[in-house]
Design a protein around this motif. Structure first.
Motif, PDB file in Angstrom:
ATOM      1  N   GLU A 134     -26.891 -81.387  32.094  1.00  0.00           N
ATOM      2  CA  GLU A 134     -26.740 -82.678  31.384  1.00  0.00           C
ATOM      3  C   GLU A 134     -27.961 -83.543  31.692  1.00  0.00           C
ATOM      4  OE1 GLU A 134     -24.195 -84.151  29.524  1.00  0.00           O
ATOM      5  OE2 GLU A 134     -22.732 -82.512  29.537  1.00  0.00           O
ATOM      6  N   ASP A 135     -28.350 -83.527  32.962  1.00  0.00           N
ATOM      7  CA  ASP A 135     -29.558 -84.223  33.408  1.00  0.00           C
ATOM      8  C   ASP A 135     -30.300 -83.298  34.364  1.00  0.00           C
ATOM      9  OD1 ASP A 135     -28.963 -86.994  32.367  1.00  0.00           O
ATOM     10  OD2 ASP A 135     -27.205 -86.661  33.638  1.00  0.00           O
ATOM     11  N   VAL A 136     -31.583 -83.523  34.512  1.00  0.00           N
ATOM     12  CA  VAL A 136     -32.362 -82.690  35.433  1.00  0.00           C
ATOM     13  C   VAL A 136     -31.902 -83.010  36.858  1.00  0.00           C
ATOM     14  CG1 VAL A 136     -34.666 -82.125  36.237  1.00  0.00           C
ATOM     15  CG2 VAL A 136     -34.315 -82.771  33.842  1.00  0.00           C
ATOM     16  N   PRO A 137     -31.413 -82.001  37.601  1.00  0.00           N
ATOM     17  CA  PRO A 137     -30.935 -82.279  38.973  1.00  0.00           C
ATOM     18  C   PRO A 137     -32.060 -82.805  39.874  1.00  0.00           C
ATOM     19  CG  PRO A 137     -30.140 -80.136  38.207  1.00  0.00           C
ATOM     20  CD  PRO A 137     -31.168 -80.607  37.209  1.00  0.00           C
ATOM     21  N   GLY A 138     -31.779 -83.939  40.526  1.00  0.00           N
ATOM     22  CA  GLY A 138     -32.790 -84.584  41.367  1.00  0.00           C
ATOM     23  C   GLY A 138     -33.281 -83.695  42.495  1.00  0.00           C
ATOM     24  N   ALA A 139     -32.369 -82.889  43.083  1.00  0.00           N
ATOM     25  CA  ALA A 139     -32.768 -82.036  44.213  1.00  0.00           C
ATOM     26  C   ALA A 139     -33.805 -81.008  43.767  1.00  0.00           C
ATOM     27  CB  ALA A 139     -31.545 -81.324  44.796  1.00  0.00           C
ATOM     28  N   VAL A 141     -36.033 -81.441  41.331  1.00  0.00           N
ATOM     29  CA  VAL A 141     -37.317 -82.154  41.192  1.00  0.00           C
ATOM     30  C   VAL A 141     -37.931 -82.355  42.584  1.00  0.00           C
ATOM     31  CG1 VAL A 141     -38.443 -84.277  40.407  1.00  0.00           C
ATOM     32  CG2 VAL A 141     -36.560 -83.298  39.068  1.00  0.00           C
ATOM     33  N   ASP A 142     -37.091 -82.731  43.561  1.00  0.00           N
ATOM     34  CA  ASP A 142     -37.587 -82.920  44.937  1.00  0.00           C
ATOM     35  C   ASP A 142     -38.171 -81.629  45.500  1.00  0.00           C
ATOM     36  OD1 ASP A 142     -36.695 -85.489  44.843  1.00  0.00           O
ATOM     37  OD2 ASP A 142     -34.873 -85.135  46.021  1.00  0.00           O
ATOM     38  N   GLN A 143     -37.552 -80.486  45.158  1.00  0.00           N
ATOM     39  CA  GLN A 143     -37.983 -79.208  45.733  1.00  0.00           C
ATOM     40  C   GLN A 143     -39.120 -78.557  44.945  1.00  0.00           C
ATOM     41  OE1 GLN A 143     -34.547 -76.704  46.712  1.00  0.00           O
ATOM     42  NE2 GLN A 143     -33.454 -78.501  47.457  1.00  0.00           N
ATOM     43  N   LEU A 144     -39.562 -79.224  43.880  1.00  0.00           N
ATOM     44  CA  LEU A 144     -40.720 -78.739  43.119  1.00  0.00           C
ATOM     45  C   LEU A 144     -41.989 -79.179  43.849  1.00  0.00           C
ATOM     46  CD1 LEU A 144     -41.386 -77.273  40.405  1.00  0.00           C
ATOM     47  CD2 LEU A 144     -41.596 -79.548  39.363  1.00  0.00           C
ATOM     48  N   ILE A 149     -44.180 -76.184  38.378  1.00  0.00           N
ATOM     49  CA  ILE A 149     -43.634 -76.166  37.004  1.00  0.00           C
ATOM     50  C   ILE A 149     -42.154 -75.833  37.076  1.00  0.00           C
ATOM     51  CG2 ILE A 149     -43.678 -75.001  34.753  1.00  0.00           C
ATOM     52  CD1 ILE A 149     -46.533 -74.175  35.304  1.00  0.00           C
ATOM     53  N   MET A 150     -41.330 -76.640  36.415  1.00  0.00           N
ATOM     54  CA  MET A 150     -39.904 -76.307  36.278  1.00  0.00           C
ATOM     55  C   MET A 150     -39.586 -76.155  34.791  1.00  0.00           C
ATOM     56  SD  MET A 150     -36.335 -78.047  37.608  1.00  0.00           S
ATOM     57  CE  MET A 150     -37.106 -79.555  38.056  1.00  0.00           C
ATOM     58  N   ILE A 151     -38.903 -75.056  34.440  1.00  0.00           N
ATOM     59  CA  ILE A 151     -38.464 -74.815  33.064  1.00  0.00           C
ATOM     60  C   ILE A 151     -36.939 -74.915  33.064  1.00  0.00           C
ATOM     61  CG2 ILE A 151     -38.415 -73.139  31.172  1.00  0.00           C
ATOM     62  CD1 ILE A 151     -41.206 -74.220  31.699  1.00  0.00           C
ATOM     63  N   ILE A 152     -36.399 -75.848  32.280  1.00  0.00           N
ATOM     64  CA  ILE A 152     -34.953 -76.126  32.349  1.00  0.00           C
ATOM     65  C   ILE A 152     -34.412 -76.579  30.992  1.00  0.00           C
ATOM     66  CG2 ILE A 152     -35.524 -78.450  33.277  1.00  0.00           C
ATOM     67  CD1 ILE A 152     -32.810 -78.410  34.723  1.00  0.00           C
ATOM     68  N   PRO A 153     -33.339 -75.931  30.508  1.00  0.00           N
ATOM     69  CA  PRO A 153     -32.689 -76.436  29.296  1.00  0.00           C
ATOM     70  C   PRO A 153     -31.834 -77.657  29.633  1.00  0.00           C
ATOM     71  CG  PRO A 153     -31.741 -74.307  29.957  1.00  0.00           C
ATOM     72  CD  PRO A 153     -32.694 -74.720  31.033  1.00  0.00           C
ATOM     73  N   VAL A 154     -31.966 -78.709  28.838  1.00  0.00           N
ATOM     74  CA  VAL A 154     -31.220 -79.944  29.097  1.00  0.00           C
ATOM     75  C   VAL A 154     -30.501 -80.376  27.827  1.00  0.00           C
ATOM     76  CG1 VAL A 154     -31.447 -82.379  29.708  1.00  0.00           C
ATOM     77  CG2 VAL A 154     -32.751 -80.680  30.951  1.00  0.00           C
ATOM     78  N   GLY A 155     -29.251 -80.809  27.997  1.00  0.00           N
ATOM     79  CA  GLY A 155     -28.484 -81.290  26.849  1.00  0.00           C
ATOM     80  C   GLY A 155     -27.009 -81.045  27.078  1.00  0.00           C
ATOM     81  N   PRO A 156     -26.155 -81.621  26.205  1.00  0.00           N
ATOM     82  CA  PRO A 156     -24.712 -81.489  26.379  1.00  0.00           C
ATOM     83  C   PRO A 156     -24.227 -80.062  26.112  1.00  0.00           C
ATOM     84  CG  PRO A 156     -25.222 -82.677  24.354  1.00  0.00           C
ATOM     85  CD  PRO A 156     -26.519 -82.437  25.052  1.00  0.00           C
ATOM     86  N   ASP A 157     -23.092 -79.701  26.740  1.00  0.00           N
ATOM     87  CA  ASP A 157     -22.461 -78.402  26.497  1.00  0.00           C
ATOM     88  C   ASP A 157     -22.126 -78.306  25.011  1.00  0.00           C
ATOM     89  OD1 ASP A 157     -21.222 -76.001  26.832  1.00  0.00           O
ATOM     90  OD2 ASP A 157     -19.384 -76.824  27.716  1.00  0.00           O
ATOM     91  N   GLU A 158     -22.493 -77.218  24.372  1.00  0.00           N
ATOM     92  CA  GLU A 158     -22.207 -76.987  22.943  1.00  0.00           C
ATOM     93  C   GLU A 158     -22.950 -77.963  22.039  1.00  0.00           C
ATOM     94  OE1 GLU A 158     -19.061 -74.919  21.831  1.00  0.00           O
ATOM     95  OE2 GLU A 158     -19.343 -74.006  23.789  1.00  0.00           O
ATOM     96  N   ILE A 163     -35.353 -77.081  25.789  1.00  0.00           N
ATOM     97  CA  ILE A 163     -35.994 -76.626  27.029  1.00  0.00           C
ATOM     98  C   ILE A 163     -37.076 -77.636  27.397  1.00  0.00           C
ATOM     99  CG2 ILE A 163     -37.435 -74.843  28.114  1.00  0.00           C
ATOM    100  CD1 ILE A 163     -36.001 -72.760  26.548  1.00  0.00           C
ATOM    101  N   LEU A 164     -37.016 -78.126  28.638  1.00  0.00           N
ATOM    102  CA  LEU A 164     -38.039 -79.039  29.136  1.00  0.00           C
ATOM    103  C   LEU A 164     -38.957 -78.296  30.096  1.00  0.00           C
ATOM    104  CD1 LEU A 164     -36.087 -82.317  30.079  1.00  0.00           C
ATOM    105  CD2 LEU A 164     -37.126 -81.689  27.886  1.00  0.00           C
ATOM    106  N   LYS A 165     -40.236 -78.663  30.027  1.00  0.00           N
ATOM    107  CA  LYS A 165     -41.195 -78.211  31.039  1.00  0.00           C
ATOM    108  C   LYS A 165     -41.525 -79.424  31.886  1.00  0.00           C
ATOM    109  CE  LYS A 165     -45.835 -76.289  31.564  1.00  0.00           C
ATOM    110  NZ  LYS A 165     -47.001 -75.716  30.856  1.00  0.00           N
ATOM    111  N   ILE A 166     -41.157 -79.361  33.165  1.00  0.00           N
ATOM    112  CA  ILE A 166     -41.373 -80.482  34.075  1.00  0.00           C
ATOM    113  C   ILE A 166     -42.475 -80.099  35.049  1.00  0.00           C
ATOM    114  CG2 ILE A 166     -40.264 -81.860  35.895  1.00  0.00           C
ATOM    115  CD1 ILE A 166     -37.689 -81.546  34.233  1.00  0.00           C
ATOM    116  N   THR A 167     -43.472 -80.943  35.155  1.00  0.00           N
ATOM    117  CA  THR A 167     -44.594 -80.621  36.041  1.00  0.00           C
ATOM    118  C   THR A 167     -44.819 -81.763  37.024  1.00  0.00           C
ATOM    119  OG1 THR A 167     -46.045 -81.483  34.315  1.00  0.00           O
ATOM    120  CG2 THR A 167     -45.827 -79.099  34.441  1.00  0.00           C
ATOM    121  N   LYS A 168     -45.386 -81.389  38.163  1.00  0.00           N
ATOM    122  CA  LYS A 168     -45.759 -82.389  39.171  1.00  0.00           C
ATOM    123  C   LYS A 168     -47.261 -82.292  39.371  1.00  0.00           C
ATOM    124  CE  LYS A 168     -42.095 -83.300  42.425  1.00  0.00           C
ATOM    125  NZ  LYS A 168     -41.520 -83.037  43.741  1.00  0.00           N
TER     126      LYS A 168
END
Ligand code: SAH
Length: 195
Positions: A134-139, A141-144, A149-158, A163-168
């Motif tokens: 539902e949201d990118v888990p904060g932990a 992001v902290d562990q990146l 690079i984090m690749i994560i699908p985000v959005g409501p069930d169904e 897909i988001l690409k999150i970079t630091k």
């Protein structure tokens, strides 16, 4: 498109990760059901997400959502070591047995809630989540790591998921890029209750 990713896909027998009654569909470009109401992702999406992670054989990678173990087995060909977390004990146990049978040695799995990441092994330069948050888990992001690079699908069930690409960057500043629309099973809090 990435040659290394395509080679990895070629070398991992997808039929080993697909439930016996569906084995004839292993090489179709579609997601398939596995146990506990979960799915093994579509091969195109596995390849796409892997390519976007920018694999590096010198680095380790964290996967959240072991499921059948297919994505993890692909990652094991492209990274030094894979750490993969699953919340269903049955899926976790079966995947572990399969990795042993296929003699994949550079893969460590654990039963747990992937929202928390894997603190003992953090930071990671690469994190892939294979269930929709539902949201990118904060932990996570902290562990990146910096330059991670984090690749994560985000959005409501169904619902509409992306897909988001999150970079630091090297200052630890986080940036987000939207990639493609997808449909994943949800990332769920806590361990699964099984009968
Ligand atoms: N990568 C898998 C995809 C499985 S589907 C494969 O290649 O087969 C997504 C998986 O994420 C499911 O097995 C589901 O149980 C798991 N999952 C969902 N929420 C989770 C969480 N909080 N922690 C760990 N695993 C989770």
């Amino acid at each position: 498109m990435d040659t290394d990713v395509l080679n990895a896909i070629e070398r991992v027998p997808r039929e080993a990760f697909v439930p016996a009654p569906l084995r004839g569909h292993s090489y179709e470009n579609s997601a398939l059901p596995i146990k506990s109401g979960q799915t093994i992702s579509q091969p195109y999406i596995v390849a796409y997400m892997t390519q976007m992670l920018e694999p590096n054989p010198r680095n380790k990678v964290l996967e959240v959502g072991t499921g059948s173990g297919y994505q993890a087995a692909i990652l094991a060909k492209l990274f030094r070591r894979v750490y993969s977390i699953e919340r269903y004990r049955s899926l976790h146990t079966e995947a572990m047995q399969l990795f042993e049978k296929l003699k994949i040695m550079n893969l460590t799995t654990k039963l747990g809630d992937g929202h928390k990441g894997w603190l003992e092994q953090a930071p990671f330069k690469h994190i892939i989540v294979t269930a929709a948050a539902e949201d990118v888990p904060g932990a996570l992001v902290d562990q990146l790591d910096d330059h991670g690079i984090m690749i994560i699908p985000v959005g409501p069930d169904e619902g509409d998921q992306t897909i988001l690409k999150i970079t630091k960057d090297h200052h630890g500043l986080v940036a987000e890029e939207e990639l493609i629309p997808v449909r994943f099973v949800p990332l769920v809090q806590g361990l699964a209750v099984e009968s």
